[in-house]
Design a protein around this motif. Structure first.
Motif, PDB file in Angstrom:
ATOM      1  N   LEU C  94     -27.862  16.121  11.181  1.00  0.00           N
ATOM      2  CA  LEU C  94     -28.287  16.430  12.547  1.00  0.00           C
ATOM      3  C   LEU C  94     -29.741  16.014  12.763  1.00  0.00           C
ATOM      4  O   LEU C  94     -30.088  15.463  13.820  1.00  0.00           O
ATOM      5  CB  LEU C  94     -28.101  17.930  12.815  1.00  0.00           C
ATOM      6  N   ALA C  95     -30.576  16.243  11.747  1.00  0.00           N
ATOM      7  CA  ALA C  95     -31.984  15.865  11.871  1.00  0.00           C
ATOM      8  C   ALA C  95     -32.115  14.366  12.093  1.00  0.00           C
ATOM      9  O   ALA C  95     -32.866  13.915  12.969  1.00  0.00           O
ATOM     10  CB  ALA C  95     -32.750  16.286  10.613  1.00  0.00           C
ATOM     11  N   LEU C  96     -31.339  13.577  11.333  1.00  0.00           N
ATOM     12  CA  LEU C  96     -31.443  12.119  11.482  1.00  0.00           C
ATOM     13  C   LEU C  96     -30.954  11.674  12.851  1.00  0.00           C
ATOM     14  O   LEU C  96     -31.555  10.792  13.475  1.00  0.00           O
ATOM     15  CB  LEU C  96     -30.655  11.430  10.372  1.00  0.00           C
ATOM     16  N   LEU C  98     -31.104  13.371  15.578  1.00  0.00           N
ATOM     17  CA  LEU C  98     -32.157  13.699  16.538  1.00  0.00           C
ATOM     18  C   LEU C  98     -33.332  12.743  16.422  1.00  0.00           C
ATOM     19  O   LEU C  98     -33.945  12.367  17.432  1.00  0.00           O
ATOM     20  CB  LEU C  98     -32.622  15.146  16.309  1.00  0.00           C
TER      21      LEU C  98
END
Lengths: 485, 225, 137
Positions: C94-96, C98
């Motif tokens: 999810l971080a990537l 975003l």
């Protein structure tokens, strides 16, 4: 009724929702509210059962307490479960027309409800971490749902840092006790968790959970996310979900860390949160940002209340948390049309009298003007803090009173702008649509009903807090001491 | 200035962690704990030769459900963030002949290996997560070799939803039948046999399918951007 | 006995070192990708720490094989780590995602600049962490 349904039902709904939507688009309006409504009915049924027969535990997989995972179902947990489900259901009314990604958003809402129910009911440390992650990851997703990627990624980094610290704290506790069950830990805590490892673990856990609970050092994400996320999401995260982490901290304080040092740590963080939150809110120039900072301050108040040992703290904290869960989502929902610079709000009462009045009532309750429920919540907090006879809590009283004065200043400044200033000629202020005001009106109804039901609610809270504050009830209910000495 | 305070903070944390470590190694010699009880009881109660599997699916089955949910949450959130791929965006160019043939050649073997690891999760090291990851790789490698033939997200999300539902339904079935959510069903069987450990292999199948489809979907979606 | 302590010491030190490196990166770097690497290191450190907890001297993996009588290591941390790894992967993915979107929208991955951009967009300006009046044009 088995309390596991409270978790399983929203998860089942969320797993199937995208598939059903794809097949039959007409069902889309109903599914989410239907699942939540069913969940609410189950929660209320369990509430009456627990009110009649006392707290009980649910054993997963049929393995007795310290081996398997258990849910500890008492009135305190159920109160927060009902708060989450009801709050999400009311905010569902404020849903906008269809937009890109609404399927995912509704799925995430169901998942956050399921995760929240598990978070407050669970009686196992690692299970708490897993449910906390469900809640956290869904909130990162929801925060980014309308293009505010940068705020969401900064939120995610702080949140993932907190989760890692939480897991490290849990690992440290497992290292010194060899168990994860809260009741078993409560038995072992007086010997095992007083050393440096136990205390370090507590600090890590409180910082980890503090990210969602908007506690002092790790709340920098709050203003960014709440000003950029959609109003409905800010209302849900800031008003409702943020309290659950505080409830978990309270549970840990009751069962594991009874020492006054642990309570004082939470008190300090709460006081710092109140001071920084309210001061920043006074200097805010943007309505949403002001509400975000004010929610840091309010959660600081809840933290102060929960740090008071004994039932008095639980009563005050629960009252403050529930009151904030009614008022703050409503205020956030009002900002959908008006969430801009404060100076733009001049003469807003001429545009929409109804929403200005709603704002006034909620603001007065948040400040704590009698006879609105906010007064009683703050009164309980002051009463509880006074009765402790500990200097630190007496100091906290002064902070709470000063914070109330600051709150009055900034809310009344806006009310004056709304009611006394003339509408600017260049003003682009629009009246909010009725759809947007609906959640706020429902919250107002709940607020007004609670004005007349203060007395019975007080007695209920009292019995609930006395049983929740008693560690031995928790231990006896979950854990057979003869099996595992 | 910020760098300086960051360094000080890290050093302070380091000193704290070293003190914790010293106390853990020298003073706390843990005997017992629930781990040793589970080691004794798991063979008779659950009947899986791999005791980590017993812990994962029987004693802490709810954690596994939660973990599947976190994966699902992340996949949903990524779908929300990245949105639908517009059909006219350009694909990366195809890989060379050797890479494409190798990817096609590997595909059946990786599926077989993944299925083997999932189905033997209760008797050997391995299980739904490890096997699911291999399945996901099996579907993702061909996409890397020829980006123009993307993953069918409809199918993957169908498997995702149904596998998750299956896991919960097995748990609910146990709730109705035995009174406990996710209680082991169908007896223990002979420890070490393929058909043993009751409902554990079924749960692992659900986990494997869900993890496989979810990871494949995640990777494919990140690759499509 | 000394050998046991040796193995534990190495493993614990590795875990603590990874945790400290991760936190150092999180605190000091401004580039989002580096910060995410810090997160990954931190998670790896915590997972290594959990695995080390399971260690028992002269014990084997907790899988029953016919004729084997040796003691087994604690199975619970193994199960916990499996769960924690999958959760970590989900968060990193999810971080990537975003990060990709953030870069497409703002063209930078510096957190400090991003914070300023967020404040500008939402109409709140931050100076040294405290919001101040935005000048009207």
């Amino acid at each position: 009724m088995n309390a596991i349904w409270l978790v399983v039902l929203p998860l089942l709904g969320a797993f199937l929702l995208p598939l059903v939507y794809r097949e039959n688009i007409k069902l889309r309006i109903g599914i989410g509210p239907f699942v939540l409504g069913l969940n609410l009915i189950i929660a209320v049924m369990i509430w009456f059962d627990v009110a009649a027969n006392g707290a009980h535990t649910i054993v997963m997989g049929g393995f007795p307490a310290p081996l398997g995972i258990i849910f500890y179902v008492d009135q305190l947990a159920l109160l927060f479960v009902i708060m989450v489900i009801l709050g999400t259901l009311i905010l569902w009314l404020g849903k906008e027309k269809d937009y890109i990604g609404y399927i995912q958003e509704e799925t995430l809402l169901l998942l956050i409800v399921g995760g929240s129910c598990g978070l407050v009911l669970s009686g196992d440390l690692f299970n708490i971490y897993v449910f906390y992650e469900i809640v956290a990851v869904s909130s990162y997703g929801l925060a980014a749902s309308r293009g505010s990627y940068a705020a969401s990624v900064r939120f995610l980094i702080l949140g993932a840092f907190g989760s890692s610290l939480l897991l490290l704290g849990i690992a440290l506790i497992y290292a010194v006790t060899g168990t994860l069950n809260l009741a078993h830990l409560a038995v072992l805590a007086p010997q095992s968790l007083q050393g440096i490892v136990g205390v370090t673990a507590f600090v890590f856990i409180i910082i980890g959970l503090g990210v969602k609970a908007e506690l002092f050092p790790v709340n920098t994400w709050v203003p960014e996310v709440y000003t950029t996320a959609p109003a409905r999401i800010s209302a849900l995260l800031g008003g409702i979900v943020s309290k659950l982490a505080l409830l978990v901290i309270l549970r840990l304080l009751i069962t594991l860390y009874e020492s006054s040092a642990a309570h004082l740590l939470l008190l300090t963080l709460g006081v710092l949160g109140v001071i920084t939150g309210e001061l920043a809110a006074m200097r805010a120039t943007h309505l949403r940002q002001m509400l975000a900072y004010s929610s840091i301050g309010q959660l600081g108040l809840v933290a102060i209340a929960f740090s008071i040992p004994g039932p008095a703290g639980i009563i005050a904290g629960t009252a403050l948390a529930l009151h904030h869960a009614i008022v703050k989502p409503a205020l956030f929902m009002l900002t959908k049309a008006w969430g801009k610079q404060l100076s733009d709000l001049a003469g807003a009462s001429k545009v929409s009298l109804l929403s200005s009045l709603l704002f006034l009532v909620f603001a007065l309750s948040l400040i704590g003007i009698p006879p609105l429920p906010g007064f009683w919540a703050k009164f309980l907090l002051l009463k509880g803090a006074l009765e402790t006879n500990i200097a630190a809590y007496q100091m906290a009283i002064a902070v709470v009173l000063i914070a109330t004065v600051i709150e009055t200043t900034y809310f009344m400044r806006i009310v004056r702008l709304m009611f006394q200033e003339e509408l600017k000629k260049t003003s682009t202020l629009k009246a909010p649509a009725l759809q947007e005001l609906m959640p706020a009106c429902v919250f107002l109804a709940i607020l007004l009903i609670s004005v007349f039901a203060i007395k019975p609610m007080g007695t209920h809270l009292n019995t609930l807090a006395i049983s929740a504050a008693d560690k031995s009830v928790y231990i006896d209910q979950t854990f057979d001491k003869t099996l595992f000495p | 200035m910020t760098v300086f305070s960051g360094v000080i903070f890290t050093i302070g944390l380091g000193v704290l962690l070293i003190a914790v470590m010293k106390s853990l190694i020298l003073e706390q010699v843990l005997t017992g704990g629930i781990g040793s009880i589970i080691l004794e009881q798991a063979p008779t109660e659950v009947g899986s030769a791999n005791i980590v599997s017993s812990v994962l699916l029987a004693y802490r089955g709810l954690d596994t459900l939660g973990e599947l949910t976190v994966l699902f949450v992340a996949a949903t959130a990524i779908g929300l963030v990245l949105g639908q791929r517009s059909p006219d965006t350009k694909h990366d160019s195809e890989a060379g002949f050797i890479l494409r043939s190798a990817a096609d050649l590997l595909f059946p073997f990786m599926i077989m290996l993944g299925a083997y690891i999932i189905l033997h999760g209760h008797i050997t090291p391995g299980g739904g997560f490890q096997g699911g990851a291999i399945l996901a790789a099996a579907f993702f490698i061909p996409i890397l070799a020829s980006p123009a033939s993307p993953l069918n997200h409809k199918v993957s999300s169908l498997i995702e939803g149904l596998a998750g539902t299956a896991f919960i339904l097995i748990g609910l079935f146990a709730l109705v039948g035995k009174g406990y959510f996710l209680a082991p069903l169908f007896g223990t069987g002979d420890i070490g046999a393929l058909f043993s450990a009751g409902s554990l292999p079924l749960l692992y199948l659900a986990v494997g399918l869900k993890v496989g489809s979810e990871l494949a979907g995640l990777l494919a979606r990140l690759q499509e951007v | 006995m000394t050998e046991t302590i040796g193995i534990q010491l190495v493993s614990y030190s590795g875990a603590m070192g990874l945790i400290l490196l991760g936190i150092f990166a999180l605190v000091n770097y401004e580039h989002l990708i580096r910060v995410i690497f810090g997160l990954i290191l931190l998670e790896a450190g915590v997972n290594l720490f959990l695995i080390t907890l399971a260690y028992r001297a002269d014990a084997v993996a907790p899988i029953m094989i016919e004729g084997q009588t040796a003691a087994m290591v604690d199975p619970i941390p193994h199960a916990l780590v499996l769960t924690a790894i999958v959760i970590g992967v989900a968060v990193q993915a999810l971080a990537l995602a975003l990060v990709i979107k953030t870069y497409q929208k703002y063209g930078t991955l510096n957190t400090r600049i991003l914070a300023q951009r967020i404040a500008e967009e939402s109409g709140t300006r931050m100076i040294e962490g405290i919001p101040t009046e935005v000048k009207k044009v």
